[in-house]
Scaffold this motif. Structure first.
Motif, PDB file in Angstrom:
ATOM      1  N   PRO A   1      24.945  12.570  11.093  1.00 35.32           N
ATOM      2  CA  PRO A   1      25.456  13.918  11.393  1.00 35.32           C
ATOM      3  C   PRO A   1      26.962  13.936  11.653  1.00 35.32           C
ATOM      4  O   PRO A   1      27.662  14.857  11.212  1.00 35.32           O
ATOM      5  N   ALA A   2      27.473  12.916  12.345  1.00 34.03           N
ATOM      6  CA  ALA A   2      28.903  12.866  12.643  1.00 34.03           C
ATOM      7  C   ALA A   2      29.720  12.596  11.381  1.00 34.03           C
ATOM      8  O   ALA A   2      30.773  13.208  11.161  1.00 34.03           O
ATOM      9  N   LEU A   3      29.245  11.707  10.536  1.00 32.14           N
ATOM     10  CA  LEU A   3      29.972  11.367   9.314  1.00 32.14           C
ATOM     11  C   LEU A   3      30.046  12.561   8.373  1.00 32.14           C
ATOM     12  O   LEU A   3      31.089  12.819   7.753  1.00 32.14           O
ATOM     13  N   TYR A   4      28.945  13.294   8.266  1.00 36.47           N
ATOM     14  CA  TYR A   4      28.929  14.479   7.397  1.00 36.47           C
ATOM     15  C   TYR A   4      29.849  15.564   7.956  1.00 36.47           C
ATOM     16  O   TYR A   4      30.561  16.245   7.216  1.00 36.47           O
ATOM     17  N   TYR A   5      29.843  15.711   9.265  1.00 38.44           N
ATOM     18  CA  TYR A   5      30.711  16.676   9.932  1.00 38.44           C
ATOM     19  C   TYR A   5      32.185  16.361   9.635  1.00 38.44           C
ATOM     20  O   TYR A   5      32.982  17.264   9.334  1.00 38.44           O
ATOM     21  N   ILE A   6      32.556  15.091   9.714  1.00 34.96           N
ATOM     22  CA  ILE A   6      33.941  14.682   9.458  1.00 34.96           C
ATOM     23  C   ILE A   6      34.327  14.963   8.009  1.00 34.96           C
ATOM     24  O   ILE A   6      35.431  15.459   7.725  1.00 34.96           O
ATOM     25  N   LEU A   7      33.429  14.653   7.068  1.00 30.88           N
ATOM     26  CA  LEU A   7      33.696  14.894   5.648  1.00 30.88           C
ATOM     27  C   LEU A   7      33.995  16.370   5.395  1.00 30.88           C
ATOM     28  O   LEU A   7      34.997  16.726   4.749  1.00 30.88           O
TER      29      LEU A   7
END
Length: 423
Positions: A398-404
């Protein structure tokens, strides 16, 4: 970009407030249903896709969210063009009627045990009707709010986001009550339908309110009508459409991160109710903070606030998720939901007014509807399904997708500032 005639129209605070109420009813219904569907996904997956592996069934159910978004650009083209040619009132009345029908189809769909393969077909039909309707709702409702307010446009447009917070609050409260107090067997038997039935009740109220309102003074004062608004948008304003769509990304991702966290909490072994209480808190934050942020945007400009919120979100999201993963604490989960809700309100609240400024009145609804729905379809529609699959590889998904998505939105904001002179 304002209508040439807008400067001669006097600001009427009472009219502006009525516009907020009228537009908000459909917005609450739209987002309440989207959030409730995500909350009920673990139950719906077993009732409508029972022959699959539980993880696959959950992903398939989340794909129902994505399917409804695939048709949104079609709804944006048809309903946005309809609004620019026939008026905001006509389009808003149509969208809330369609939304209510879509909710009713889901609420009363028989399960797989009753009608077999036709059950998921009916479920997807309900989602498609809602998706088509929602494709025109954001652009038309936001345009209706801002065109009824000649002053403090960012403040009045921010109620678009505040009502999404209200919908999140209602959905979170409903999920908390159901999963905290009702037996699982009873939920699967019939209680899962209750949140959707409650959603149906909003429809007739909103339909009555919208049927008795006047169209916007800016639209009425516009002496020229664009014969083909969609063609004009693609031919003359396509760069603005893509830029606004990029800006939408982080707003929609924030909403879906909040709605995904209840499933994430269950995966970590936290109480079933904890994620729903978190969504309730995030909804309260968004409801109360968005108008404050909107007023601030009227004074300092939209992009400045949005850029700050995006950068802060990118910096803190991984530490927040690591805290949840390592502590497995309900308190930490709830605090994270409050932080994400604050970031969502700070980024999302100035967005509607920013988008209205980027298009002239003759094509405003079409431009906004296309931008918004391209953004949410490309970056938010399949977010729950992507996260449900990706989280089996890494809990930081969830955090990685949010950053992208955050990086894409920051690029869009910089283009809006430097190329299109947005404040």
């Amino acid at each position: 970009m304002s209508s040439p005639s807008a400067t001669s129209i006097q600001h009427d605070p009472r009219r502006a407030r009525k516009a907020v109420i009228s537009a908000s009813m459909g917005n609450i219904l739209e987002w309440y249903d989207i959030i409730v569907y995500s909350f009920m996904a673990p139950v719906i997956s077993g009732l409508f896709f029972p022959n699959e592996d539980p993880a696959v069934a959950l992903i398939t159910t989340y794909l129902g969210v994505g399917v409804s978004y695939l048709i949104r650009p079609v709804g944006a083209v048809v309903l946005g063009s309809y609004s620019d040619r026939h008026g905001r009132k006509a389009a808003l009345t149509l969208t809330i009627g369609l939304m209510t029908v879509g909710v009713a189809v889901i609420a009363f769909s028989p399960t797989y045990a009753t009608i077999g393969i036709f059950a998921p077909v009916l479920l997807m039909l309900g989602r498609l009707i809602q998706g088509f309707s929602a494709g025109g709702e954001f652009g038309t409702a936001t345009t209706f709010m801002t065109e009824n307010a000649q002053e403090r446009k960012a403040y009045y447009a921010s109620w678009q986001v505040a009502t999404q917070g209200g919908a999140m609050m209602l959905a979170g409260l409903t999920g908390w009550i159901i999963f905290g107090l009702v037996d699982t067997a009873l939920i699967e038997a019939w209680v899962w339908r209750v949140p959707f039935i409650l959603g149906i009740l909003i429809g007739p109220i909103g339909l009555w309110i919208r049927a008795h309102m006047d169209d916007t003074p800016e639209f009425a004062a516009a002496t020229e009508r664009e014969h083909s608004p969609v063609r004009a948008v693609f031919g003359q304003h396509f760069g603005r459409v893509l830029t606004a769509a990029m800006c939408v990304g982080l707003a929609t991702m924030s909403v879906y991160l909040i709605t995904y966290l209840p499933s994430f909490a269950m995966k970590l072994g936290l109480p079933d109710w904890s994620g729903y209480v978190g969504a309730l808190l995030a909804g309260i934050v968004a409801l109360t903070l968005s108008p404050v942020i909107g007023s601030w945007a009227d004074r300092v400009g939209q992009t400045r606030i949005m850029l700050g919120a995006a950068v802060i979100g990118i910096v803190v999201i991984i530490p927040l998720l690591l805290l949840i993963i390592h502590t497995r604490s309900t308190v930490v989960l709830l605090l994270t939901e409050v932080v994400v809700g604050t970031l969502m309100a700070s980024y999302f609240a100035p967005l509607p007014s920013l988008m209205t400024q980027m298009f002239p009145v003759q094509v405003r609804t079409s431009g906004m509807a296309l931008s918004y729905n391209i953004g949410v379809t490309a970056m938010g529609s399949f977010a729950p399904a992507i996260l449900a699959a990706w989280v089996s590889v890494t809990l930081l998904a969830p955090a990685l997708y949010y950053i992208l998505i955050g990086v894409i939105s920051i690029i869009g904001l910089l283009i809006a500032r430097r190329v299109y002179d947005q404040p």
